[in-house]
Design a protein around this motif. Structure first.
Motif, PDB file in Angstrom:
ATOM      1  N   MET A   1      56.039 -39.743  45.692  1.00  0.00           N
ATOM      2  CA  MET A   1      57.010 -38.711  45.270  1.00  0.00           C
ATOM      3  C   MET A   1      57.257 -38.946  43.824  1.00  0.00           C
ATOM      4  N   ALA A   2      57.398 -37.645  43.250  1.00  0.00           N
ATOM      5  CA  ALA A   2      57.632 -37.590  41.677  1.00  0.00           C
ATOM      6  C   ALA A   2      58.960 -36.897  41.736  1.00  0.00           C
ATOM      7  N   GLY A   3      59.698 -37.182  40.582  1.00  0.00           N
ATOM      8  CA  GLY A   3      60.878 -36.691  40.420  1.00  0.00           C
ATOM      9  C   GLY A   3      62.062 -37.094  39.134  1.00  0.00           C
ATOM     10  N   VAL A  65      58.567 -33.066  42.355  1.00  0.00           N
ATOM     11  CA  VAL A  65      59.664 -33.107  43.432  1.00  0.00           C
ATOM     12  C   VAL A  65      60.900 -33.162  42.684  1.00  0.00           C
ATOM     13  N   THR A  66      61.544 -31.706  42.844  1.00  0.00           N
ATOM     14  CA  THR A  66      62.742 -31.747  42.007  1.00  0.00           C
ATOM     15  C   THR A  66      63.856 -32.549  42.865  1.00  0.00           C
ATOM     16  N   PRO A  67      65.158 -32.730  42.244  1.00  0.00           N
ATOM     17  CA  PRO A  67      66.123 -33.569  43.094  1.00  0.00           C
ATOM     18  C   PRO A  67      66.622 -33.020  44.197  1.00  0.00           C
ATOM     19  N   GLU A  68      66.573 -31.573  44.390  1.00  0.00           N
ATOM     20  CA  GLU A  68      67.059 -30.619  45.607  1.00  0.00           C
ATOM     21  C   GLU A  68      66.040 -30.946  46.492  1.00  0.00           C
ATOM     22  N   LEU A  69      64.623 -30.971  46.353  1.00  0.00           N
ATOM     23  CA  LEU A  69      63.679 -30.913  47.393  1.00  0.00           C
ATOM     24  C   LEU A  69      63.983 -32.482  47.773  1.00  0.00           C
ATOM     25  N   LYS A  71      66.243 -34.486  48.007  1.00  0.00           N
ATOM     26  CA  LYS A  71      67.608 -34.456  48.748  1.00  0.00           C
ATOM     27  C   LYS A  71      67.500 -33.728  50.272  1.00  0.00           C
ATOM     28  N   ARG A  72      66.766 -32.518  50.230  1.00  0.00           N
ATOM     29  CA  ARG A  72      66.289 -31.674  51.327  1.00  0.00           C
ATOM     30  C   ARG A  72      65.463 -32.662  52.178  1.00  0.00           C
ATOM     31  N   TRP A  73      64.371 -33.510  51.655  1.00  0.00           N
ATOM     32  CA  TRP A  73      63.382 -34.177  52.351  1.00  0.00           C
ATOM     33  C   TRP A  73      64.096 -35.390  52.993  1.00  0.00           C
ATOM     34  N   ARG A  74      65.128 -36.020  52.240  1.00  0.00           N
ATOM     35  CA  ARG A  74      65.771 -37.384  52.706  1.00  0.00           C
ATOM     36  C   ARG A  74      66.647 -36.846  53.928  1.00  0.00           C
TER      37      ARG A  74
END
Length: 78
Positions: A1-3, A65-69, A71-74
């Motif tokens: 993951m990147a972000g 991978v933005t912080p929002e993405l 969070k949704r993934w988690r």
């Protein structure tokens, strides 16, 4: 993951960008490439490297991978 909120993203990004110039140099040895392209990959690989860094900074300031993405993934894997 990147972000922006991921240490793993910084490590993976660093590994990819460390290997990228050598991968481009290796691609120059592919049979059948036009001579100009092989020469550019061998000698101009750092230009491509620099352009990718600049374009990534402009278009992906928070990482791929933005912080929002993230969070949704988690939430989806919980």
């Amino acid at each position: 993951m990147a972000g922006a909120e991921s240490v793993l993203g910084a490590v993976l990004g660093g590994m990819v960008f460390t290997a990228l110039p050598e991968v481009l140099r290796g691609m120059a040895t592919i049979q059948g490439l036009p001579l100009w392209l092989a020469q550019f990959l061998r000698d101009g690989r750092l230009i491509v490297f620099g352009l990718l860094i600049v374009l990534g900074t402009i278009f992906f300031p928070q990482g791929l991978v933005t912080p929002e993405l993230l969070k949704r993934w988690r939430k989806g894997n919980s």
